[in-house]
Scaffold this active site. Sequence first.
Site, PDB file in Angstrom:
ATOM      1  N   GLN A 199       1.673   5.364  -6.909  1.00  0.00           N
ATOM      2  CA  GLN A 199       3.142   5.964  -6.704  1.00  0.00           C
ATOM      3  C   GLN A 199       3.691   5.169  -5.281  1.00  0.00           C
ATOM      4  OE1 GLN A 199       5.066   7.843  -8.859  1.00  0.00           O
ATOM      5  NE2 GLN A 199       3.586   8.585 -10.203  1.00  0.00           N
ATOM      6  N   THR A 220       4.245   5.017  -1.017  1.00  0.00           N
ATOM      7  CA  THR A 220       3.709   5.376  -0.014  1.00  0.00           C
ATOM      8  C   THR A 220       4.376   4.672   1.200  1.00  0.00           C
ATOM      9  OG1 THR A 220       1.466   5.951   1.163  1.00  0.00           O
ATOM     10  CG2 THR A 220       1.741   3.758   0.235  1.00  0.00           C
ATOM     11  N   TYR A 221       4.014   5.024   2.295  1.00  0.00           N
ATOM     12  CA  TYR A 221       4.661   4.267   3.503  1.00  0.00           C
ATOM     13  C   TYR A 221       3.417   3.677   4.343  1.00  0.00           C
ATOM     14  CZ  TYR A 221       6.604   3.929   8.260  1.00  0.00           C
ATOM     15  OH  TYR A 221       6.850   3.345   9.494  1.00  0.00           O
ATOM     16  N   CYS A 278       3.146   9.518  -2.630  1.00  0.00           N
ATOM     17  CA  CYS A 278       2.142   9.254  -3.907  1.00  0.00           C
ATOM     18  C   CYS A 278       2.874  10.175  -5.208  1.00  0.00           C
ATOM     19  CB  CYS A 278       0.685   9.946  -3.595  1.00  0.00           C
ATOM     20  SG  CYS A 278      -0.021   8.991  -2.293  1.00  0.00           S
ATOM     21  N   GLY A 315      -5.970  -1.673  -1.208  1.00  0.00           N
ATOM     22  CA  GLY A 315      -7.119  -0.827  -0.587  1.00  0.00           C
ATOM     23  C   GLY A 315      -6.713   0.472  -0.039  1.00  0.00           C
ATOM     24  N   LEU A 356      -4.855   5.788  -1.142  1.00  0.00           N
ATOM     25  CA  LEU A 356      -5.641   4.725  -2.002  1.00  0.00           C
ATOM     26  C   LEU A 356      -4.959   4.255  -2.881  1.00  0.00           C
ATOM     27  CD1 LEU A 356      -9.427   4.891  -2.246  1.00  0.00           C
ATOM     28  CD2 LEU A 356      -8.211   3.724  -3.836  1.00  0.00           C
ATOM     29  N   GLY A 357      -4.682   2.685  -2.979  1.00  0.00           N
ATOM     30  CA  GLY A 357      -4.177   2.281  -4.165  1.00  0.00           C
ATOM     31  C   GLY A 357      -4.551   0.864  -4.487  1.00  0.00           C
TER      32      GLY A 357
END
EC number: 2.3.1.181
Length: 229
Positions: free
Chosen positions: A87, A89-90, A182, A164, A152-153
Amino acid sequence: MDAVNACGAVAPWHVGRAALLRMLGAQPYVPVWHAMQRFTDVRDATAVDELWVVEHEPVFTLGQAGKLEHVLAPGEIPVVHVDRGGQVTYHGPGQLVVYPLLDLSRLGLGVRDYVYGIEQAVINTLAQWNILGERREHAPGVYVGDAKIAALGIRVRRGCSFHGVAFNVAMDLEPFHRIHPCGYRGLQVTSVLDLGGPSEMDTVAAALLAELARQFGFVLHPTSGWLSS
């Protein structure tokens, strides 16, 4: 699926599985993302795996499962739609981002084991400062109590990983209040510094890289030079 060794010394190439280490410093997000894509697209079965370490300029990234409704008030911070899983993230200064560009097929790793290995590396790193990191079922990343400390993505293309892990070290956490991190409303976030750990990025990076090398059986070889255009 589409959606240095532990002491910090440079070991000889024949010890362990070699991987190149690129310390990219502070960089805008999009050029690094595009470079990851190009690297993955052109690599072949003989390509050496690489780990890229970077500290991004402020940006919100929205993964393939992301919804704009989770971006509440981005303000002056750009929002970039990207091809990783997950989703929103920053990323920003004070956050350690590591992109393992690995041939998972060659390593004999499935996606689940790969994710587990990254999470374990973060958990082991936190333990060096007596910080208890934990996993959550169905919510990739690492948490300390009720707060997330590492997101983590990933994406896997032709059996090779890119994107990563983003590890909050010593950063301004205010931008996380502008999103549902997320995709979870009210999810708290924290950082290594806020939990009593070190604020020095180099210290945390060395510890995390050593743990990643241990998890995946690598010997990391620093290399200089920026990425090809």
